[in-house]
Scaffold this active site. Structure first.
Site, PDB file in Angstrom:
ATOM      1  N   GLU A  59       0.803  -1.229   0.000  1.00 22.88           N
ATOM      2  CA  GLU A  59       0.000   0.000   0.000  1.00 22.88           C
ATOM      3  C   GLU A  59       0.836   1.279   0.000  1.00 22.88           C
ATOM      4  O   GLU A  59       0.805   2.085   0.949  1.00 22.88           O
ATOM      5  CB  GLU A  59      -0.953   0.006   1.195  1.00 22.88           C
ATOM      6  CG  GLU A  59      -1.966  -1.075   1.114  1.00 22.88           C
ATOM      7  CD  GLU A  59      -3.079  -0.903   2.134  1.00 22.88           C
ATOM      8  OE1 GLU A  59      -3.118   0.108   2.845  1.00 22.88           O
ATOM      9  OE2 GLU A  59      -3.909  -1.811   2.223  1.00 22.88           O
TER      10      GLU A  59
ATOM     11  N   GLU B  89      -5.079  -8.986   1.354  1.00 25.52           N
ATOM     12  CA  GLU B  89      -5.692  -8.612   2.632  1.00 25.52           C
ATOM     13  C   GLU B  89      -7.191  -8.422   2.461  1.00 25.52           C
ATOM     14  O   GLU B  89      -7.625  -7.671   1.591  1.00 25.52           O
ATOM     15  CB  GLU B  89      -5.099  -7.307   3.189  1.00 25.52           C
ATOM     16  CG  GLU B  89      -3.674  -7.422   3.658  1.00 25.52           C
ATOM     17  CD  GLU B  89      -3.187  -6.119   4.290  1.00 25.52           C
ATOM     18  OE1 GLU B  89      -4.018  -5.305   4.713  1.00 25.52           O
ATOM     19  OE2 GLU B  89      -1.958  -5.893   4.314  1.00 25.52           O
TER      20      GLU B  89
HETATM   21  O1  PGI Z   1      -6.367  -1.947   8.847  1.00 17.98           O
HETATM   22  C1  PGI Z   1      -6.125  -3.302   8.704  1.00 17.98           C
HETATM   23  C2  PGI Z   1      -4.940  -3.515   7.765  1.00 17.98           C
HETATM   24  C3  PGI Z   1      -3.617  -3.028   8.355  1.00 17.98           C
HETATM   25  O2  PGI Z   1      -3.397  -3.599   9.621  1.00 17.98           O
HETATM   26  C4  PGI Z   1      -2.505  -3.423   7.367  1.00 17.98           C
HETATM   27  O3  PGI Z   1      -1.202  -3.180   7.883  1.00 17.98           O
HETATM   28  C5  PGI Z   1      -2.653  -2.622   6.090  1.00 17.98           C
HETATM   29  O4  PGI Z   1      -1.975  -3.221   4.992  1.00 17.98           O
HETATM   30  C6  PGI Z   1      -4.113  -2.420   5.749  1.00 17.98           C
HETATM   31  N1  PGI Z   1      -4.590  -1.778   4.681  1.00 17.98           N
HETATM   32  C7  PGI Z   1      -5.925  -1.731   4.826  1.00 17.98           C
HETATM   33  C8  PGI Z   1      -6.825  -0.997   3.924  1.00 17.98           C
HETATM   34  C9  PGI Z   1      -6.423   0.438   4.261  1.00 17.98           C
HETATM   35  C10 PGI Z   1      -7.327   1.427   3.747  1.00 17.98           C
HETATM   36  C11 PGI Z   1      -8.316   1.893   4.575  1.00 17.98           C
HETATM   37  C12 PGI Z   1      -9.135   2.865   4.128  1.00 17.98           C
HETATM   38  C13 PGI Z   1      -8.972   3.348   2.826  1.00 17.98           C
HETATM   39  C14 PGI Z   1      -7.944   2.844   2.009  1.00 17.98           C
HETATM   40  C15 PGI Z   1      -7.104   1.884   2.482  1.00 17.98           C
HETATM   41  C16 PGI Z   1      -6.279  -2.353   5.971  1.00 17.98           C
HETATM   42  N2  PGI Z   1      -5.150  -2.798   6.503  1.00 17.98           N
END
Ligand code: PGI
Length: 450
Positions: free
Chosen positions: A168, A355
């Site tokens: 990301e 993920e």
């Molecule tokens: O939030 C849960 C996980 C994180 O713990 C990971 O490290 C990370 O790769 C991750 N990315 C996302 C999506 C993030 C996101 C949220 C809102 C908008 C765009 C992207 C969710 N997560």
């Protein structure tokens, strides 16, 4: 639970994902250098409850026992990231042998358990010493990242086949350099856009470096957060806002990597804030890759908001949706829609969901178990959408749940649990949640058909 509707092709892989800073702990151990997240967590007010990744899930010491749980669960693959400063305490130069030893042992243990390692080189925990020299704002960091990637590939690619550069990059650029809510906590739009480009460049340089040194048959890629973007209303302003969000968060990475150019509408929108970009750099960024990892949790509904100086919009939260503890709307079709868009708009050899998962309030019941039925329902519904994509002929090759363990959720500390395995932090005891048992049954069912 009946699994007939969740039957996948025999080569499809099911895994679970994590990241170094969120699970390892051992933040000051065995010669590891400081990461920007070690530093960031120490700044008062940055992290909820003043939590840090100092110990996290103590995976650095407990990985062998955790791999036993993975094996019992039947994981085909385990996605993890390398802590760059654990191997290169200064980011470049001297190697910390104990750091390298840890990752060699981790990979050996995974392979001994017949679990395929799936590796990410940068999941945000950049060496502090490189940050002190400008971090991702300094193009030298892109070269250092390529050297680090080459080194890891030379040392692990006899046993690791799946290599992704960044996790990301948009988060590092926007949350880390525009919103300032993630490390290094900067708030400068022009910086954020320069970092966007420099991360793309670092990705290309790293793929080129790994391809020169890694084993034949390796697969190189990147992990991007790609979500469906919807306008909150039929108004042209909301449509344009949704298009801008998709433009920045998705296409400012997908387009240079897969099409060799930045989206025209984004270059135009950001005007003189957009960085200088050369043809030579675009040719590096668009170095062909073998796979794309996708992080997708929900859909984003956007309404126009001129007060948002970066991208002119804000997220709209419909009242009729169910939400997770992250205040993310539950919309399982997001996986099918994103995969369909990627399949239509880009030429991508292989796709992986790297993920997908949900945070809900979990607690240990008097029976000593964690009855997280909402998480099981979330996973079932989203994996069904992945199956729908496969049935449409989309080249989806795997699904990884976020996350294997409850872990450090960045600025929210330990207040959010995403794991299919519960972590009782004071004792570091692990409890496989009901969702973990369900996921294991799903994997066993699919493995029985191979
Ligand atoms: O939030 C849960 C996980 C994180 O713990 C990971 O490290 C990370 O790769 C991750 N990315 C996302 C999506 C993030 C996101 C949220 C809102 C908008 C765009 C992207 C969710 N997560």
């Amino acid at each position: 639970m009946e699994f007939k509707s969740l039957k996948f092709p025999k080569e499809f892989i099911f895994g679970a994902s994590t990241a170094a800073y969120q699970i390892e702990g051992g933040a000051y151990e065995d010669g590891k250098g400081l990461s920007i997240w070690d530093t960031f967590c120490k700044q008062p007010g940055r992290i909820l409850n003043g939590d840090t990744g100092d110990e996290a899930c103590d995976f650095y010491h407990r990985y062998k026992d955790d791999i036993k749980i993975m094996k019992e669960m039947g994981l085909d693959s385990f996605r993890f990231s390398i802590s760059w400063p654990r191997v290169f305490p200064e980011g470049t130069g001297k190697v910390n042998q104990k750091g390298l030893d840890f990752y060699n042992s981790l990979v050996d243990e995974l392979r001994a358990a017949s679990i395929e390692p799936y590796l990410t080189l940068n999941h945000w925990d950049m060496p502090q010493s490189l940050q002190d020299q400008g971090g991702w704002l300094n193009k030298d960091t892109a070269k250092h990242f390529a050297d680090y990637s080459r080194f890891m590939c030379e040392n692990l690619s006899d046993r690791v086949k799946f290599w992704t550069t960044h996790n990301e990059p948009h988060c590092v650029a926007s949350a880390g350099h525009v919103a300032g809510i993630f490390a290094p906590g900067h708030k400068d739009i022009k910086e954020g856009l320069q970092v966007t480009h420099n991360l793309n460049l670092a990705h290309g340089l790293a793929v080129q470096a790994m391809r020169q040194s890694g084993s034949a048959g390796n697969k190189y890629g990147i992990v991007l957060a790609v979500f469906p973007y919807y306008p909150a209303t039929a108004s042209i302003h909301d449509h344009r806002a949704a298009q801008r969000w998709d433009g920045y968060f998705s296409r400012c990475f997908l387009d240079p990597i897969f099409k060799g150019s930045y989206p025209e509408d984004m270059v135009e929108y950001f005007g003189d804030k957009f960085p200088e970009v050369t043809e030579q750099e675009l040719s590096v960024i668009s170095e062909p890759i073998d796979m794309l990892g996708i992080n997708c949790y929900f859909r984003r509904i956007i309404e126009n908001d001129p007060k948002n100086a970066f991208i002119g919009g804000r997220e709209f939260k419909p009242r009729d949706a169910a939400y997770t503890q992250m205040d993310w709307p539950i919309y399982p079709e997001c996986l099918f829609e994103v995969l369909s868009m990627l399949d239509k708009d880009y030429d991508i050899p292989e796709l992986y969901i790297i993920e997908n998962g949900a945070a809900f309030h979990d607690e240990v019941s008097p029976d000593g178990k964690v009855h997280d039925a909402r998480r099981t329902r979330y996973l079932h519904a989203h994996i069904e959408q992945a199956k729908r994509a496969v049935e449409q002929g989309i080249n989806l090759k795997g699904y990884f749940v976020w996350s294997f363990l409850d872990n450090f959720e960045w600025a929210l500390g330990y207040s959010r649990r995403f794991g299919i395995v519960y972590v009782d932090y004071p004792t570091q005891k692990r409890i496989v949640k009901d969702s973990g048992k369900w996921y294991s049954e799903l994997l066993r069912y699919n493995q029985s058909l191979r």
